[in-house]
Design a protein around this motif. Structure first.
Motif, PDB file in Angstrom:
ATOM      1  N   THR A  25      30.885  17.473   8.575  1.00 34.48           N
ATOM      2  CA  THR A  25      31.748  17.196   7.426  1.00 34.48           C
ATOM      3  C   THR A  25      31.679  15.718   7.058  1.00 34.48           C
ATOM      4  O   THR A  25      31.634  15.353   5.885  1.00 34.48           O
TER       5      THR A  25
ATOM      6  N   ASP B 185      31.015  23.240   2.683  1.00 34.27           N
ATOM      7  CA  ASP B 185      31.218  23.043   4.126  1.00 34.27           C
ATOM      8  C   ASP B 185      31.439  24.390   4.837  1.00 34.27           C
ATOM      9  O   ASP B 185      32.092  25.272   4.292  1.00 34.27           O
TER      10      ASP B 185
ATOM     11  N   ARG C   3      34.788  14.782  18.015  1.00 34.18           N
ATOM     12  CA  ARG C   3      36.213  14.951  17.715  1.00 34.18           C
ATOM     13  C   ARG C   3      37.036  14.764  18.988  1.00 34.18           C
ATOM     14  O   ARG C   3      38.063  14.081  18.984  1.00 34.18           O
TER      15      ARG C   3
HETATM   16 MG    MG Z   1      33.502  20.277   9.618  1.00 38.16          MG
END
Ligand code: MG
Ligand code: ADP
Length: 465
Positions: free
Chosen positions: A176, A233, A332
């Motif tokens: 993203t 996405d 993340r």
């Molecule tokens: Mg993503």
């Protein structure tokens, strides 16, 4: 050299045993051998970008393998051949149609001006670009270098060479982020272009709502007329949603035909998305496919340092090394760990240190035990299915034995660094192709069969407490 099989196909066979399947599919399978002799190989890639990339990153690797087979010095030349293997015959002429390129060039030349019309059309919610997701904020390392370069090339020349661009990789690896970086860069250069970032989920909702309200035509028209760059996405979300796929297919075609750039992200390779129509999967392969792998240690450290400096966090070197060593799965989680450590420090009024980081993350850190080896994996899988190790290594074909065997092969491949042939040997001398097809099969089952997935998750937890 074995005369029954060509030098290149032998080399490819060896390559397939040494690189991971995605790398194989992305960089090596599109290669066509145009000419070969023991002295020289001429290898063609479907576009200049891939040609340069493969020549730059893999020339020495390929050379070594080819020379192992040819037994002499072999010169290797890389060229471009637009009609790559991946493009099905019937679609070649469309791919080469000059119309599309001209349209894109024309728009580049006059600074371009489709879609200045605002209002009307697809809903404007969920349509903003995240300002933080710039190229400048994206840390580049071996694991994402190709994807990063491909995205920059697309931002430089939208609609021109790599259309569509298909980005794929596991969650939290920066898809993203890169998608938005393309959008931000294009907007910076062409403020009046209509750049539409949207998730496949939002698109699905729009389709459902338009069907319900009987205004499918206006939805179609709005994309056709008001979109210069489509950034879609998480396309894997379209799995099994036939009607939305159909709409997306038409949207894709009308944008592509008029030279508009399309970028798609997914957590899977096109052919691996379950229940994705073949014609869509094949369109995703028209352009360029770029994968993002989990970052290696140095990149994880660099990401932490970048993030810390962006957020004004004072992060000592030993702490970033500590975090990068223990949090490996994705970016993340890495960012989450940093945020947690920072919060812990400010709440308790302490300086950030390794000891503090250890305390802040104590429930989350992976134990420092050794990773499981093949023997332990085979034993654990056998135990789980109430079988003996010797059953898993036997030739018995009954499903009650063959499926656990396939799962064990898959887990050995996934959790150790053994090659396919090595794994075959561990299972009583099976051929490497048996191991490859077992791994493929289990991967498919993981997506389609919840009970197998649960069993595998259970076994993995057992192996990596
Ligand atoms: Mg993503
Ligand atoms: P994905 O879409 O692949 O699941 P995201 O793009 O949402 O992953 O990335 C997760 C988080 O990690 C985001 O905050 C993103 O900015 C950050 N991130 C991922 N890769 C990088 C990178 N190479 N450099 C800097 N930040 C990154």
């Amino acid at each position: 050299m074995n005369s029954s099989s060509s030098l290149w196909s032998q080399a490819l066979e060896t390559i397939s045993q040494r690189v991971n399947p995605h790398v194989l599919e992305t960089y090596f399978e599109p290669i066509r051998c145009l000419e070969e002799s023991p002295e020289k190989l001429r290898l063609a890639l479907p576009n200049k970008f891939l040609r340069d990339w493969v020549a730059h990153s893999y020339q020495a690797f390929i050379q070594d393998i080819v020379e192992e087979s040819s037994g002499q010095q072999t010169e290797i030349e890389f060229t471009v051949d637009v009609v790559g293997q991946r493009v099905p015959r019937a679609e070649v002429s469309t791919l080469r149609a000059p119309r599309r390129k001209e349209a894109a060039l024309r728009r580049e030349a006059d600074g371009a001006a489709l879609g200045t019309a605002p209002a009307a059309g697809p809903s404007r919610t969920h349509r903003h670009l995240n300002e933080k997701y710039t190229f400048a904020n994206f840390v580049c390392g071996d694991s994402n270098q190709f994807a990063n370069a491909a995205c920059k090339a697309v931002a430089d020349h939208p609609g021109l060479n790599y259309n569509p661009l298909f980005l794929f990789g596991g969650t939290g690896l920066g898809k993203t982020h890169l998608l938005h970086a393309i959008g931000l860069e294009i907007k910076r250069r062409h403020p009046d272009w209509n750049v539409i970032p949207l998730s496949a989920e939002t698109f699905t909702n729009e389709v459902i709502q338009s069907i319900r309200e009987n205004r499918m035509d206006s939805l179609r028209k709005s994309y056709r007329e008001q979109c210069d760059v489509l950034l879609m996405d998480d396309i894997q979300f379209l799995a099994g949603k036939d009607r939305t796929q159909e709409e997306f297919f038409h949207t894709f075609n009308s944008l592509h035909e008029t030279g508009r750039q399309i970028v798609v992200t997914s957590d899977k390779y096109p052919n691996e998305i379950p229940d994705l129509e073949e014609r869509l999967a094949s369109r995703f392969q028209w352009g360029l496919i770029a994968d993002i792998q989990p970052p290696e240690l140095e990149t994880r450290v660099a990401i932490l340092e970048k993030k810390a400096s962006l957020d004004g966090i004072n992060l000592p070197e030993d702490v970033s090394m500590f975090l990068a060593t223990h949090v490996k799965k994705n970016v993340r989680e890495l960012e989450g760990a940093l945020v947690r450590v920072e919060a812990f420090a400010s709440i308790t009024g302490q300086e950030i240190s390794v000891e503090l980081a250890r305390q802040a993350l104590k429930d989350r850190l992976a134990p420092e035990g050794r990773p499981p080896d093949a023997d332990r994996i085979i034993k654990t899988v056998a135990g789980f299915f109430n079988l003996k190790v010797s059953d898993l290594c036997s030739d018995r074909r009954h499903k009650a034995v063959s499926q656990p065997r396939q799962i064990a092969m898959y887990l050995v491949r996934d959790l150790t660094s053994l090659s396919f042939p090595d794994i075959g040997r561990r299972f009583g001398g099976k051929d490497h192709s048996t191991v490859i097809s077992a791994c493929k099969k289990v991967k498919r089952l993981l997506e389609t069969d919840a009970s197998i997935r649960q069993s595998i998750e259970y076994i993995v937890r057992d192996l990596t407490p």
